[in-house]
Enzyme design. Sequence first.
Site, mmCIF file in Angstrom:
data_model
loop_
_atom_site.group_PDB
_atom_site.id
_atom_site.type_symbol
_atom_site.label_atom_id
_atom_site.label_comp_id
_atom_site.label_asym_id
_atom_site.label_seq_id
_atom_site.Cartn_x
_atom_site.Cartn_y
_atom_site.Cartn_z
ATOM 1 N N GLU A 77 0.974 -1.342 -0.071
ATOM 2 C CA GLU A 77 0.039 0.060 -0.078
ATOM 3 C C GLU A 77 0.987 1.324 0.044
ATOM 4 O O GLU A 77 0.387 2.292 -0.683
ATOM 5 C CB GLU A 77 -0.862 0.049 1.215
ATOM 6 C CG GLU A 77 -2.116 -1.065 1.166
ATOM 7 C CD GLU A 77 -3.061 -0.769 -0.016
ATOM 8 O OE1 GLU A 77 -3.099 0.215 -0.785
ATOM 9 O OE2 GLU A 77 -3.732 -1.829 -0.361
ATOM 10 N N CYS A 81 -13.088 0.093 -16.120
ATOM 11 C CA CYS A 81 -13.602 1.777 -16.330
ATOM 12 C C CYS A 81 -12.276 2.909 -16.180
ATOM 13 O O CYS A 81 -12.476 3.593 -15.227
ATOM 14 C CB CYS A 81 -14.611 1.781 -14.970
ATOM 15 S SG CYS A 81 -15.424 3.281 -15.195
ATOM 16 N N CYS A 109 -16.432 -0.286 -21.965
ATOM 17 C CA CYS A 109 -17.848 -0.784 -21.225
ATOM 18 C C CYS A 109 -18.319 -1.885 -21.833
ATOM 19 O O CYS A 109 -19.192 -2.417 -21.046
ATOM 20 C CB CYS A 109 -18.817 0.586 -21.849
ATOM 21 S SG CYS A 109 -18.327 2.247 -21.177
ATOM 22 N N CYS A 112 -24.943 1.314 -14.988
ATOM 23 C CA CYS A 112 -24.150 2.481 -15.077
ATOM 24 C C CYS A 112 -25.061 3.715 -15.309
ATOM 25 O O CYS A 112 -25.631 3.916 -16.456
ATOM 26 C CB CYS A 112 -23.179 2.300 -16.091
ATOM 27 S SG CYS A 112 -22.058 3.705 -16.112
#
Length: 296
Positions: free
Chosen positions: A41, A197, A204, A213
């Site tokens: 992270e 996305c 899409c 969506c």
Amino acid sequence: MPAGAAAPPLADAVNAWFAGAARPLPWRAAEVSPWAVLVSEFMLQQTQVARVTPRWEAWIRRWPTPADLAAAPPAEAVRAWDRLGYPRRALWLHRAASAMVERHGGEVPRELDELLALPGVGPYTARAVAAFAFGERHPVVDTNTRRVIARAVLGHGHPGPPSTTRDLAAMSSLLPVADAAARTFNAAAMELGATVCVARAPACDRCPIAAQCAWRAAGYPDHEGPRAPRQARFEGSDRQVRGLVMRELRATHRPVARGELASIWPDAEQLDRAIETLVGDGLAVVGDDGLTLPAA
């Protein structure tokens, strides 16, 4: 889906897609430690996965526990960070490791408030570690998640400027109740934004929630609201000069004189400014013979 059947909740559809679409990133493996998750992270902040993977693998081999890193000089952490960018993260990670040794017996703490108290650990990193390392139910929001929510839920082509309160509330409203499903959805929403996305030319036709969506249903309207600020150009910036100075300091174990650095950048004033900020950030130390990486 049979005619007339209700569309599944957004999180269920994204989680089902993630089961087959998740990239096999090494820090997602079941056997990795909470420390390995925390390191990932730190490294993934504003840095591409492809650049992080080999550096993360080398780091975990060298320092498999917080105690291993805490026992090493900070300069070695900065050297091992190499060219990942934003090298202050290496110093913060070293300080966090030292704090874990001092306060938590060399273990990554599980509680959110204890994670937030570690040096260099902010709201995103704390929640990500709590969710991904310990399976706790917390909303985790990154740039990719914000884009998915903006499009699928709000009908906006792009997310506006970040807002911790607003972003966490939006993700919380979508988060499944069960801890395991919530953990999966945090990762799955990020993955969807990173691989499908995407900011430009979203795929899409491959999206598991295309039918739900709001942006697609509205005909992909142009975004007219405020956008998150863009980072300034790197070429010629102080960030570039800082990186060049850090490259010289990492490459040697002796002090580097100011005169030696004059050849790496023609603008003496900008070079001095970069050096000054590196010293201020604790990434460089001024001695009688020149600059060095921090020793303690």
